[in-house]
Enzyme design. Sequence first.
Site, mmCIF file in Angstrom:
data_model
loop_
_atom_site.group_PDB
_atom_site.id
_atom_site.type_symbol
_atom_site.label_atom_id
_atom_site.label_comp_id
_atom_site.label_asym_id
_atom_site.label_seq_id
_atom_site.Cartn_x
_atom_site.Cartn_y
_atom_site.Cartn_z
ATOM 1 N N HIS A 9 0.842 -1.204 0.000
ATOM 2 C CA HIS A 9 0.000 0.000 0.000
ATOM 3 C C HIS A 9 0.875 1.251 0.000
ATOM 4 C CE1 HIS A 9 -3.911 -1.977 1.154
ATOM 5 N NE2 HIS A 9 -3.032 -2.960 1.252
ATOM 6 N N ASP A 11 -6.203 5.809 1.909
ATOM 7 C CA ASP A 11 -6.278 4.423 1.457
ATOM 8 C C ASP A 11 -7.730 3.969 1.621
ATOM 9 O OD1 ASP A 11 -5.960 1.628 1.127
ATOM 10 O OD2 ASP A 11 -3.878 1.781 1.790
ATOM 11 N N THR A 66 -5.431 0.191 -3.539
ATOM 12 C CA THR A 66 -4.157 -0.282 -4.096
ATOM 13 C C THR A 66 -4.276 -1.675 -4.718
ATOM 14 O OG1 THR A 66 -3.537 -1.140 -1.922
ATOM 15 C CG2 THR A 66 -2.792 1.083 -2.449
ATOM 16 N N ALA A 112 15.219 -7.981 -3.410
ATOM 17 C CA ALA A 112 15.855 -7.595 -4.675
ATOM 18 C C ALA A 112 15.346 -6.237 -5.154
ATOM 19 C CB ALA A 112 15.535 -8.659 -5.724
ATOM 20 N N GLN A 125 13.363 -5.155 -7.426
ATOM 21 C CA GLN A 125 12.485 -5.922 -8.331
ATOM 22 C C GLN A 125 12.263 -5.300 -9.710
ATOM 23 O OE1 GLN A 125 9.379 -8.411 -6.796
ATOM 24 N NE2 GLN A 125 7.853 -7.330 -8.009
ATOM 25 N N HIS A 172 3.543 -14.259 -6.470
ATOM 26 C CA HIS A 172 2.324 -14.452 -5.678
ATOM 27 C C HIS A 172 1.201 -13.553 -6.208
ATOM 28 C CE1 HIS A 172 3.605 -10.622 -4.207
ATOM 29 N NE2 HIS A 172 2.824 -10.605 -3.153
ATOM 30 N N GLN A 213 -4.848 -11.625 -4.710
ATOM 31 C CA GLN A 213 -3.917 -12.404 -5.542
ATOM 32 C C GLN A 213 -4.625 -13.544 -6.288
ATOM 33 O OE1 GLN A 213 -1.119 -13.357 -2.432
ATOM 34 N NE2 GLN A 213 -0.838 -11.184 -1.961
#
Length: 481
Positions: free
Chosen positions: A16, A120, A143, A358, A360, A375, A400
């Site tokens: 978020h 949010d 989000t 990482a 990403q 995921h 997901q």
Amino acid sequence: MAKAHVLIFPLPLPGHLGSMLKLAELLALDNIHVTFVDTENIHIRLTRFGDIQELSECYPTLHFKTIPDCYDEEGEHPGFGDRVGDFITSTAQHAKPFLRDILVSQHSPGIPKVSCIIQDGIFGALSSDFAAELRIPLIHFRTVSSCCFWAYFCVPKLLDCKELPIKGEEDMDRIIRNMPGMENLLRCRDLPSFCRPNTEGNFLEWAVFRTRQSLAADALMLNTFEDLEGSVLSQMGQHFPKLYTIGPIHHHLKIRKAESNKAKDIPTFKNSLFQVDRSCMAWLEAQPQGSVIYVSFGSSTIVKREDLMEIWHGLVNSKKRFLWVMRPDIVAAKDNDDRIPAEVEEGTRERGLIVGWAPQEDVLAHKAVGGFFTHNGWNSTLDSVVAGVPMICWPYFADQQINSRFVSEVWKLGLDMKDVCDRHVVEKMVNDLMVHRKEEFLKSAQEMAMLAHKSVTPGGSSYSSFDDLIQYIKSASKEKN
Ligand code: UDP
């Protein structure tokens, strides 16, 4: 002198926070004052692992306000798994007096009064009375994907026509027929995970309630784009007349920054909440083009040890190179069994690299990466879409489950391994994605990446939507001042 001033309050969890911080930067780039409200723990991590100091210095209209945490840092993080509902509720209750103080009492000289709240959306009605009291617009930013938002929104209808509740394990492949815009697309197992029976607490009812509270906001914002979720967005448009879709936000920010770099040089901020291990970039440099599958399950997925071992065996047996983000806290309840079979260790030494966290976006943009075992958190899904990298989907929870259905069945960007964790399946899917069906997936991934790029460039849907949003925010502040 800029007059508009937006207060942004994200849920203090990485997925978020990341996208809402990018939104803050997008607004500050337009000279709008932004007060970004975070919590102590988040602020410390952003200072330690990110570059929040440089970010503030670069944007004179971007201000941070930090409120105390509502949980004990020593204990287990309450944002994980099914307990996320409790975390959101207690954060909202805890934050309310601090928000009131920031909005009503605190005024800094030279900074205009707050003229708009972007909260949010997961907090539901948290700031509604503040917005009403101050007579300023309240925008909900969600989000998650639009398809997930819409699924929650449609739950009452699905209950009415007896398509919900899900009866049990044997019911999971039943097709949902009456979801507008997604007719006959979803199986019960593809609905947001909180629709599943035996989910702890009453989170579904809670999520549906919060989602429908966005109807009372003045506008709704989503991190998505028309070409990705157009059919769902047109359904949503019937209920949310002021709907801003400005995604993929991380790419949008890059494009707008590049535009403004004509005038001044703004660096890329990493804004990480974790220690980023960049050693993997040098490792990627040494790998052939498209040869590496990148494996990451985001910031909060918890994996059972036996599932971790199935995935690990599958990756090693696939004989493909892999880069795996294994957070130190990824494994559920330790059972004192840390043994790694010799063949797995050897296969990893030969072809794999494991890191704790990482960079990403950079990893996915690297030419050596040919697939993403994910995921399907919404940010990771968008990272992959932007980079044009096909996916193997292994959803954990929340949106997901539905995101992965869209990846495999609607956008045709990869394979869905939902609810299965078996080394043979992993091995086969890795080889299907990286070898046998490589061309097919690459083609659709590259086409979608082009559409994503187009959406955030001048004339594109998200670019125009953001311009409209800026107009809306600025005109609201003119009325106010
Ligand atoms: N991410 C990263 N490095 C990693 C793993 C993830 O920078 O090693 C970032 C990723 O780019 C994304 C976020 O962390 O922005 C994960 O968000 P997502 O919504 O995908 O999943 P969540 O963490 O909320 O489950």
